[in-house]
Design a protein around this motif. Structure first.
Motif, PDB file in Angstrom:
ATOM      1  N   ASP A  50      50.560  -9.012  49.910  1.00  0.00           N
ATOM      2  CA  ASP A  50      51.202  -7.637  50.205  1.00  0.00           C
ATOM      3  C   ASP A  50      52.844  -7.663  50.206  1.00  0.00           C
ATOM      4  OD1 ASP A  50      48.797  -6.487  50.817  1.00  0.00           O
ATOM      5  OD2 ASP A  50      49.419  -6.637  53.026  1.00  0.00           O
ATOM      6  N   SER A  51      53.500  -9.010  50.630  1.00  0.00           N
ATOM      7  CA  SER A  51      54.697  -9.147  50.439  1.00  0.00           C
ATOM      8  C   SER A  51      55.198  -9.659  49.147  1.00  0.00           C
ATOM      9  CB  SER A  51      55.126 -10.408  50.891  1.00  0.00           C
ATOM     10  OG  SER A  51      54.654 -10.408  52.363  1.00  0.00           O
ATOM     11  N   GLU A 100      55.356  -6.047  47.354  1.00  0.00           N
ATOM     12  CA  GLU A 100      56.431  -5.468  47.854  1.00  0.00           C
ATOM     13  C   GLU A 100      57.581  -5.985  47.212  1.00  0.00           C
ATOM     14  OE1 GLU A 100      56.193  -5.178  52.105  1.00  0.00           O
ATOM     15  OE2 GLU A 100      58.618  -4.750  51.980  1.00  0.00           O
ATOM     16  N   ASP A 130      53.095  -1.530  43.921  1.00  0.00           N
ATOM     17  CA  ASP A 130      52.086  -0.795  45.053  1.00  0.00           C
ATOM     18  C   ASP A 130      50.624  -1.535  44.932  1.00  0.00           C
ATOM     19  OD1 ASP A 130      51.057   0.518  46.837  1.00  0.00           O
ATOM     20  OD2 ASP A 130      51.051   2.435  45.955  1.00  0.00           O
TER      21      ASP A 130
END
Ligand code: URA
Length: 504
Positions: free
Chosen positions: A362-363, A366, A371
């Motif tokens: 996820d990081s 980001e 997305d």
């Protein structure tokens, strides 16, 4: 609930710090309802069941018995019994058949949370919910296996009832519902199913719980076995035999329950020696007339591929995983992440990259400005491979044959999603995506490859970033992942099949 607000034994035991003894779901349900009514939190209740702890009533006398002062009761009386939706109660009942040492405590925590308004506890996305679903699934699988693999043997007509007997060693407590299944199907004929823990008798009209009647299969009458073996031989077709598929289809610990298990090795070796070349079994082939020679390819069985991932038996990993973990993401995502295999949390949740490696991913997304919700995320191997270390399940690298067995599912995902760019997370994913070990992670890091009409970008596996020692190395590995994803994103504007030859 006890009339007039008088707490029942379970409540008094819990308040006195004694274990609440339950033997089966109905007892647990009654105790749990009462404990909920008196708002006794899960941390205050110790559960014991006779199967898991023989010395059930040892220790102090239960509170409230003569001569015992009894614990202090909450000043506020019991609340009205909570309404538990039927479907939820059925789910708990099913999970209660799962042989987990802490099942009663776990189920009480679940129902307690539900009563506190945490209705997410039913969801597979919740940690307890995931475990609950996994328990239900394990029980359903065991019921299915028992329906499929149990074999009744006929006893001599003069031996008296039961006419048929069967021995089985279930992994979970599914005997009652499986017995019901057979009772509904076998009419008035009498039978018995014996297991190490209990036996059930059907007298043609009703079921009887007969306790642990016999010690093992050798104590069962097996006069019907010869008949069964004759039948099995007659339906055995060597031209359609694929021993590997057969082994994948039926777990080896199931074979011992099947009478034909004894003759299968012989028939398999016969088939391997040549029976396969003659599309007929010995007995038929020896009859006068023309034998029909067939090419080995034609003798290949029509392999029955599992249509559902969760039914996959293409390798042995399914036996130890809670469930198969399919890919997740938009159906037509343009970028696909391929990891190695689900980890502990993914195995419980049934979703890829939801644990620590997923958080790191996820990081990375980001940081790269992409997305994650637009990316299809999957793994080279769909079942969690692990080894026990204390109470933990430690990740174990999948073997080459397991990666190969799982190509089947990755291919399906690639064909369905048709991503423009595949990001291989680590060496296993790279090997799986390219179907070769000749291209290494080191060589391909940051260098996109064209493969089968799409781009393949190689980067580190998030677990590597989590584990690599040293802050600087960690930072560099993280940045390499971010750069890899940025590169993947940039490649979306460059068709992979436009020029230059592919890598594989
Ligand atoms: N590691 C992987 O490779 N995949 C997951 O889904 C989780 C951890």
């Amino acid at each position: 609930m006890a009339a007039g607000g008088v707490p029942n034994l379970a409540v008094r035991q819990a308040l006195a710090g004694q274990a609440v003894a339950v033997d089966g779901f109905a007892e647990w349900r009654d105790a749990a309802r009462e404990l909920l009514a008196w708002e006794i939190a899960p941390e205050r209740v110790t559960w014991r069941s006779p199967q898991e702890d023989g010395d059930l009533f040892s220790g102090a006398a239960p509170a409230g018995t003569p001569g015992h002062a009894g614990p202090a009761l909450p000043e506020r009386g019991p609340r009205p019994a909570p309404h538990i939706p039927r479907a939820f109660m059925e789910m708990l009942q099913s999970a209660a058949c799962c042989r987990m040492p802490d099942r009663w405590a776990f189920l009480y925590r679940v129902i307690w949370r539900w009563q506190q308004g945490e209705h997410d506890v039913q969801s597979p996305a919740d940690e307890d919910g995931a475990r609950l679903h996994a328990m239900v699934k394990a029980v359903r699988r065991e019921e299915h296996d028992m329906h499929a693999y149990i074999r009744f043997r006929e006893r001599p007509a003069d031996a008296g009832p039961p006419r048929f007997v069967a021995w089985y060693e279930p992994r979970h407590d599914v005997l009652p519902q499986v017995a019901r299944h057979f009772a509904d199907r076998m009419g008035k004929v009498t039978w018995m199913i014996a297991t190490p823990e209990a036996s059930v008798l059907w007298d043609g009209h009703m079921l009887h719980d007969a306790g642990p009647l016999v010690k093992g299969p050798e104590e069962l009458e097996d006069s019907g076995e010869a008949l069964w073996l004759t039948y099995y031989r007659s339906i055995f077709n060597p031209a359609r035999l694929n021993a590997e598929v057969m082994r994948q289809h039926i777990a080896s610990d199931r074979w011992k329950h099947l009478p034909e298990g004894k003759i299968v090795p012989h028939m398999v070796s016969e088939a391997a020696r040549g029976a396969r070349k003659v599309g007929q079994y010995d007995a038929v082939g020896q009859r006068k007339g023309t034998t029909i020679p067939i090419a080995p390819e034609a003798a290949q069985p029509e392999r029955q591929q599992p249509s559902k991932l969760d039914e996959c038996r293409r390798c042995a990993l399914w036996q130890f995983a809670t469930q198969a973990v399919p890919g997740d993401g938009p159906k037509q995502a343009r970028i696909m992440f391929v990891g190695e295999q689900p980890g502990d949390q993914e195995d419980l949740a049934g979703l890829p990259f939801v644990g620590p490696a997923g958080k790191l991913l996820d990081s990375v997304c980001e940081q790269a400005g992409v997305d994650r919700a637009t990316i299809y995320v999957t793994n080279a191997v769909k079942h969690f491979k692990w080894e026990p270390r204390g109470k933990r399940r430690l990740h174990k690298t999948p073997a080459q044959r397991e990666i190969e067995a799982c190509h089947y599912w990755l291919d399906k995902e690639l064909a369905r999603v048709r991503p423009d760019v595949v990001v291989a997370l680590g060496a296993t994913a790279l090997k799986s995506v390219l179907r070769t070990a000749t291209v290494t992670l080191k060589d391909s890091l940051g260098k996109p490859l064209r493969h089968e009409g799409r781009w393949v970008v190689t980067t580190y596996h998030p677990s590597y970033v989590l584990r690599v020692p040293g802050e600087e190395a960690k930072r560099a590995a993280f940045q390499a992942m971010v750069d890899g994803l940025k590169l993947a994103h940039a490649l979306l504007d460059r068709p992979a099949d436009a020029d230059a030859a592919g890598a594989g």
